[in-house]
Enzyme design. Structure first.
Site, mmCIF file in Angstrom:
data_model
loop_
_atom_site.group_PDB
_atom_site.id
_atom_site.type_symbol
_atom_site.label_atom_id
_atom_site.label_comp_id
_atom_site.label_asym_id
_atom_site.label_seq_id
_atom_site.Cartn_x
_atom_site.Cartn_y
_atom_site.Cartn_z
ATOM 1 N N SER A 264 0.678 -1.416 -0.153
ATOM 2 C CA SER A 264 -0.243 -0.531 -0.233
ATOM 3 C C SER A 264 0.878 1.298 -0.169
ATOM 4 C CB SER A 264 -0.849 0.350 1.024
ATOM 5 O OG SER A 264 -0.154 0.791 2.568
ATOM 6 N N LYS A 265 0.512 2.205 -0.112
ATOM 7 C CA LYS A 265 0.746 3.867 -0.345
ATOM 8 C C LYS A 265 1.710 3.453 0.848
ATOM 9 C CE LYS A 265 -2.204 6.058 -3.118
ATOM 10 N NZ LYS A 265 -3.629 6.649 -3.880
ATOM 11 N N ARG A 266 0.979 3.542 2.090
ATOM 12 C CA ARG A 266 1.981 3.707 3.149
ATOM 13 C C ARG A 266 2.706 2.722 3.811
ATOM 14 N NH1 ARG A 266 -2.858 6.146 3.074
ATOM 15 N NH2 ARG A 266 -3.755 3.880 3.009
#
Ligand code: GLU
Length: 505
Positions: A264-266
């Site tokens: 994910s982006k995080r």
């Protein structure tokens, strides 16, 4: 199909920066198009205006450019099938929605969002958490299938808000052959009546995507696995319009390094590696780091990405973009999710740095160092140091001693190797060095060997001291090559300065 020119598209929504999974989708589309002498285009899918993020489109174009995988048709690029931004095509979609209504493949639905949440709540209370607007429930909702025709007309004339929904038939098996997954069969009882056209006058992704793929003569839809559940609806839409269906290829997910879930982006900043091709500054000022700014070469990034879900079936791992084009086939794309490996990513970068021409690396280093040194010198520095570096900056962190005298001396080596007798030994070695006529690595090395033999010392008793005084470090490339590069006078000067510095310690 074989005579139809291959046309593929990358269709991102400008809802934020392009995640590396998106770049991989673009890359596979690019490779497939080039391989088949086809066209790779980009279409911006911005029908969901509520999720629009300013700057995202420019970011996407800039990232593709950096990666060297630019489409040839798209916004700002030209092409015969434009506009390539869906909001600019807004007026084109409505007639297609009307056609579906006319053919009884779609219907008007007047339910407000409050009605819908009420239904969901009621269903939840009755133990059905996943209420759907579908071929069973639509009978009890407010739409042109359940309401009398005159009431429907009255509401339309009255300007009541409505959406247009797909009328999913009951109990029909929809099948299509995915280029990667083989036959996919989904029963329409498991698919809801998706909204095709919204009350704001915009089509949804589903309708716009199908209409555009048809009008843009797309032959292969190559996209992420997250769109697989939408594919049966898309196939039904093609059928409803009586159009040929493009071929589908749904790419495997990119997984976190431990294989637990989607990358994910995080994850990037949490696990210490970038997930974006280039830096992205969010609206609230937060910076998400990119591969470009971290010092990765685009060739290394692309090579790494190509292997996330595909392999050539051989042991070769280093592929130029042209080689990827030549080797890429969809049948070697895996079904299973691809685990992202940050160490392997660094390895690719290392390989590209090592494989690069010294002069080219010197040009890059020169930029980092603000033109402080001559390119000729930097070229030698790069040649000597690149085996020990991953990024351009490492060449300087590890090799600045080649152009600047050391001011610090590696503590561990000093503690371990610098003894009382070291000063005299090095002074003696300095005198020997000064007697070498032709100061080239080969001669320095043979003189050094003779010196060791005469002193009856092992290499480990002398070389680390010599390295310490010349470079300040405990490790590094060949001391004979370093010495040649520095020149006799500089070597002698450094030995003497080094001795003085270590006396003070
Ligand atoms: N707009 C969709 C996305 O953002 C494209 C899906 C597709 O390629 O059909 O990923």
């Amino acid at each position: 199909m074989s005579n139809t020119p291959v046309r593929v598209r990358f269709a991102p929504s400008p809802t934020g920066p392009l995640h590396m999974g998106g770049v991989r989708t673009a890359l596979y589309n690019y490779l497939f198009a080039k391989k088949h002498n086809g066209t790779f285009l980009i279409r911006i899918e911005d029908t969901d205006q509520t999720r629009f993020v300013p700057g995202a489109q420019d970011y996407i174009m800039d990232a593709l450019k950096w990666c060297g995988i630019m489409p040839t048709e798209g916004p700002g690029l030209g092409g015969d099938f434009g506009p390539y931004i869906q909001s600019e095509r807004k007026e084109m979609y409505r007639p297609y929605a009307d056609e579906l209504i006319k053919n009884e493949k779609a219907y008007y639905a007047f339910d407000s969002s409050e009605d819908l949440s009420q239904m969901r709540e009621q269903a939840l209370k009755m133990g059905m958490p996943n209420w759907q607007y579908n071929n069973v429930t639509r009978g009890s909702m407010q739409n042109s299938l359940s309401l009398p025709a005159d009431e429907v007309q009255r509401r339309l004339d009255n300007g009541d808000p409505y959406v247009i929904r797909m009328k999913m038939p009951r109990n029909v098996d929809v099948r299509f052959e995915d280029e990667i997954r083989g036959w996919v069969v989904v029963n329409t009882n498991n698919v809801d009546d998706k909204v095709l056209f919204k009350s704001d006058g915009m089509p949804t992704y589903h309708l716009a995507n199908i209409v555009d793929d048809h009008l843009m003569k797309i032959t292969h839809v190559i996209r992420g696995e997250e769109w697989l559940p939408s594919a049966p609806l898309h196939v039904m839409l093609y059928e409803a319009f009586g159009w040929d269906c493009p071929k589908f290829a749904h790419l495997p997910l990119l997984l976190k390094p431990d294989g637990n879930g989607k990358l994910s982006k995080r994850d990037g900043d949490r696990l210490g590696f970038p997930v974006f091709p280039t830096d992205w500054k969010s609206e609230d000022g937060e910076i998400y780091t990119g591969y470009r700014e971290q010092g990765y070469f685009p060739e290394a990034f692309i090579n790494m990405l190509a292997f996330l879900g595909w392999n050539p079936g051989t042991t070769q791992e280093i592929f130029s973009l042209d080689e990827l084009v030549a080797s890429f086939t969809l049948d070697r794309v895996a079904k299973a999710g691809a685990k992202f490996d940050p160490d392997k990513t660094k390895w690719f970068q290392q390989q590209y740095l090592r494989g690069a021409e010294n002069a080219l690396l010197a040009e890059k280093l020169n930029i980092v160092l603000d033109n402080k040194y001559s390119l000729d010198k930097l070229t030698v520095v790069c040649g000597l140091m690149k085996e020990r570096a991953t990024f351009i900056e490492d060449i300087w962190t590890e090799g600045s001693f080649l152009l600047e005298r050391p001011i610090e001396f590696d503590e561990q080596t000093v503690n371990k190797k610098w003894k009382d007798e070291s000063e005299a030994l090095m002074a003696e070695w300095s005198t020997v060095l000064s007697s070498i006529d032709s100061f080239v690595a080969e001669n320095i090395e043979s003189t050094f060997k003779t010196f060791l033999a005469e002193k009856e010392l092992g290499i480990g008793a002398v070389l680390p001291l010599f390295r310490l005084l010349l470079t300040g470090k405990g490790m590094g490339p060949s001391m004979f090559e370093i010495s040649e590069f520095l020149g006799k006078d500089e070597c002698i000067a450094r030995i003497s300065i080094g001795i003085t510095s270590l006396q003070k310690v």
